[in-house]
Design an enzyme around this catalytic site. Sequence first.
Site, short mmCIF file in Angstrom:
data_model
loop_
_atom_site.label_atom_id
_atom_site.label_comp_id
_atom_site.label_asym_id
_atom_site.label_seq_id
_atom_site.Cartn_x
_atom_site.Cartn_y
_atom_site.Cartn_z
N GLN A 235 0.83 -1.21 0.00
CA GLN A 235 0.00 0.00 0.00
C GLN A 235 0.86 1.26 0.00
OE1 GLN A 235 -3.27 -2.03 2.88
NE2 GLN A 235 -3.64 0.14 2.52
N ARG A 382 -9.57 -0.36 7.31
CA ARG A 382 -10.54 0.56 6.72
C ARG A 382 -10.96 1.66 7.70
NH1 ARG A 382 -14.27 -0.95 1.91
NH2 ARG A 382 -14.79 1.12 1.26
N CYS A 383 -9.95 2.25 8.32
CA CYS A 383 -10.23 3.46 9.10
C CYS A 383 -8.93 4.23 9.14
CB CYS A 383 -10.66 3.12 10.52
SG CYS A 383 -9.33 2.59 11.60
N GLU A 758 -12.95 5.38 4.36
CA GLU A 758 -13.04 4.72 5.67
C GLU A 758 -14.31 5.07 6.42
OE1 GLU A 758 -10.62 3.78 4.26
OE2 GLU A 758 -8.71 4.13 5.24
O1 CDP Z 1 -7.09 6.76 0.28
P1 CDP Z 1 -8.27 6.07 -0.35
O2 CDP Z 1 -8.25 6.05 -1.84
O3 CDP Z 1 -8.53 4.72 0.26
O4 CDP Z 1 -9.59 6.87 0.12
P2 CDP Z 1 -10.28 8.20 -0.41
O5 CDP Z 1 -9.31 9.31 -0.52
O6 CDP Z 1 -11.42 8.42 0.52
O7 CDP Z 1 -10.81 7.86 -1.87
C1 CDP Z 1 -11.60 6.74 -2.19
C2 CDP Z 1 -12.23 6.95 -3.56
O8 CDP Z 1 -13.34 7.86 -3.43
C3 CDP Z 1 -11.27 7.58 -4.57
O9 CDP Z 1 -11.51 7.09 -5.86
C4 CDP Z 1 -11.63 9.04 -4.47
O10 CDP Z 1 -11.25 9.79 -5.58
C5 CDP Z 1 -13.15 8.99 -4.27
N1 CDP Z 1 -13.60 10.22 -3.57
C6 CDP Z 1 -14.45 11.11 -4.21
O11 CDP Z 1 -14.91 10.85 -5.32
N2 CDP Z 1 -14.79 12.30 -3.58
C7 CDP Z 1 -14.33 12.58 -2.33
N3 CDP Z 1 -14.65 13.72 -1.73
C8 CDP Z 1 -13.50 11.65 -1.67
C9 CDP Z 1 -13.14 10.48 -2.33
#
Ligand code: CDP
Length: 804
Positions: A235, A382-383, A758
Amino acid sequence: MKDLEDRQERIDNLKGMGCSRKRVEDARFTQGKGNYVDDVNLPGMLHGDFVRSPYAHARVKSINIDAAMALDGVVAVLTAKDLEPLALHWMPTLAGDKQMVLADGKVLFQGQEVAFVVAKDHYIAADAVELVEVEYEELPVLVDPFEALQSDVVLREDIKDEKEGAHGPRRHHNHIFLWEEGDKEATEQVLDEAEVVAEEMVYYHRTHPCPLEPCGSVASMDKINGKLTLWGTFQAPHVVRTVASILSGIEEHNIRVISPDIGGGFGNKVGVYPGYVCSIVATIVTGQPVKWIEDRMENLMATAFARDYWMKGKISATKEGKITGLHCHVTADHGAFDACADPTKFPAGFFHICTGSYDIPVAYVGVDGVYTNKAPGGVAYRCSFRVTEAAYFIERMIEVLAMELNMDAAELRRINFIKADQFPYQSALGWEYDSGDYHTAWDKALAAVGYDDLRAEQAQRVEDFKAGKTRKLLGIGLTHFTEIVGAGPVKNCDILGMGMFDSCEIRIHPTGSAIARLGTISQGQGHATTFAQILASEIGLSADSITIEEGDTDTAPYGLGTYGSRSTPVAGAATAMAGRKIRAKAQMIAAYLLEVHDNDLEWDVDRFVVKGAPERFKTMKDIAYAAYNQAIPGVEPGLEAVSYYDPPNMTYPFGAYICVMEVDVDTGEHEIRQFYALDDCGTRINPMVIEGQVHGGLTEALAIAMGQEIAYDDMGNCKTGTLMDFFIPTAVETPHYTTDHTETPSPHHPIGAKGVGESPNVGGVPAFSNAVHDAFRAFGLRQSHMPHDHWRIWKIASDLGLHG
Ligand code: CDP
């Protein structure tokens, strides 16, 4: 009108932020064209497999490898003795401790790596594992952290006399650290003088991220050019490269780490495992590539667990329900080695977000880390780091306080929420919440489920139960959670000394398409889809013309990886900032082409337009072409940019979840009638991807709350090492989810986005668990430990005397 239509068409063509663009990854994945670590096959590749300890605590008296070595096809059997001359028999952990790579004199948990067999194929390696003879002498086992802190049995003999650990003084040979935050004295005084105090022990059990694809690596040392290539389920590939360089002594430029497609990480693939180290050593020793892929049992028994927090809480309030103070002491079971994956300064992660969504004037948290004979780990499953523990703790304490006050738990939350005009809000435990509007979200959620009617139905159900008309009770599980995601900033957060920034590098091609490379790595979150959308909106090229690449340290800029919903808050910000650098240069080029001053131009969707003369413009495609084909005085050729983004603060997404659950008193079965999830993650990049993230996270939360656990018997045998015993929900158990949102942008993020991946786990676990508790509230249930499987629910009913 035509102009407006034309403009809207141009916006639609971009497929930028706010658009539910279909995931570009899925065409590959749904056709079985993914490329995972186990798909990497190199000429002459050997296969490694581990001899693992059957005991949770034992001295290793001897290891005889003769029979294994005699098996046709076995190339090598490595033990700690072989690794010792290379100083690789132990390795540093992310938490400042050290961990045995292969058993060095003793074993400390069942499933611990004892020897590494390398053979021509995986089946020979597995057969040879059976032929390695290990003589053990059993030692007393400690699986209870409270007992471990009292016991004369020394687990970590290597550090038994050390009074200081990586996080301060140790008061017992099985003690790791005491970490404290907040004002202890002031909190105790408030609790002493309070009108009402509720006290409870809240246990968040040990569980495991259990990604579909287990961990693995392929190491290949090219002795001709001195280059080590390492494919793996990482990761954080850049951090792995740095650690591999420090451990092996190979210069970092000679190490290439590649994370190919990853079949789910959920925190499990953040740490460094003995398998990675052994595959590297084995390729160096044999000169051939070496693959190590663990099986499901190995993954569940030996790689990073999550949670295992015993949280003793006291919460005080006025008679009217205004919370006055919060006190929490955690006994944290870290297993045999402290291998928690947290930023260095935070041995209990961000657990001190445990004041949650509430305006609590004074608070104190103390966390004692303890060694036991269990697998090491302590990852954020997942947090964000220990945030799900914090949210579960405060959301249970609120419910217990509501019982103590004989008050409605929704109302108790409402009167204690941080108000919209209090943001940025300074919490009693040191965090600055960036933005939020909790009351609006809460009212929307309660209205959506018809809260008052549900309470009336519940009261009637209790009457009917008492009258013998039904054997099913109704629980209404409420949760309002606040997450903290997006580590950095660099000044507070580092992993092994590497500041937690992230990065994006963009190259625009002459014909107006682009590639962007990031320091993060998707494990199913859809980064290739959504990061292209951020860029499309920033630079005016269609998302379909932008390739997103992650996970190859030879090409991607240095980044700290993907976990804890940090990709959007940090790398997403870097992407926007790099896009803005592109646009700034593009503006200079457009000004030259249009023969005007830079300031006479304005940006419009996909082009620079001369102010007051809309017919005079240059599109981003025109500009890209010119950047490579025209000599522009004072401007370098090409169109590229890179941004390393150090976030000024974390982001604080939040949500309001309500679970309506029927519970059968006689069988302990449950049925989820309704699950409403409102999330606020600031600016939404892709609503459809967000919805997918929420569905997945809620299903993992369902698993954790209702059945999933890593359990041990008194001998330290892991009782849940297969998917027969470790609960993974299928479509059969998964309820229908209703999703909703509010949108409160982060004021410090370039596009106002907060993380979301998360949130559904952080909010989901207390919502499911509170529903179970709430079903029995009328009969006096205050606290019962998760997971709420059928037996435990039946037992609650039995203990409450509901079986007649
Ligand atoms: O770090 P990780 O990718 O696990 O988590 P994240 O930043 O929460 O993003 C998860 C997915 O959700 C990604 O494809 C982000 O681009 C999308 N996302 C989104 O569309 N809009 C947001 N405000 C936050 C995340």
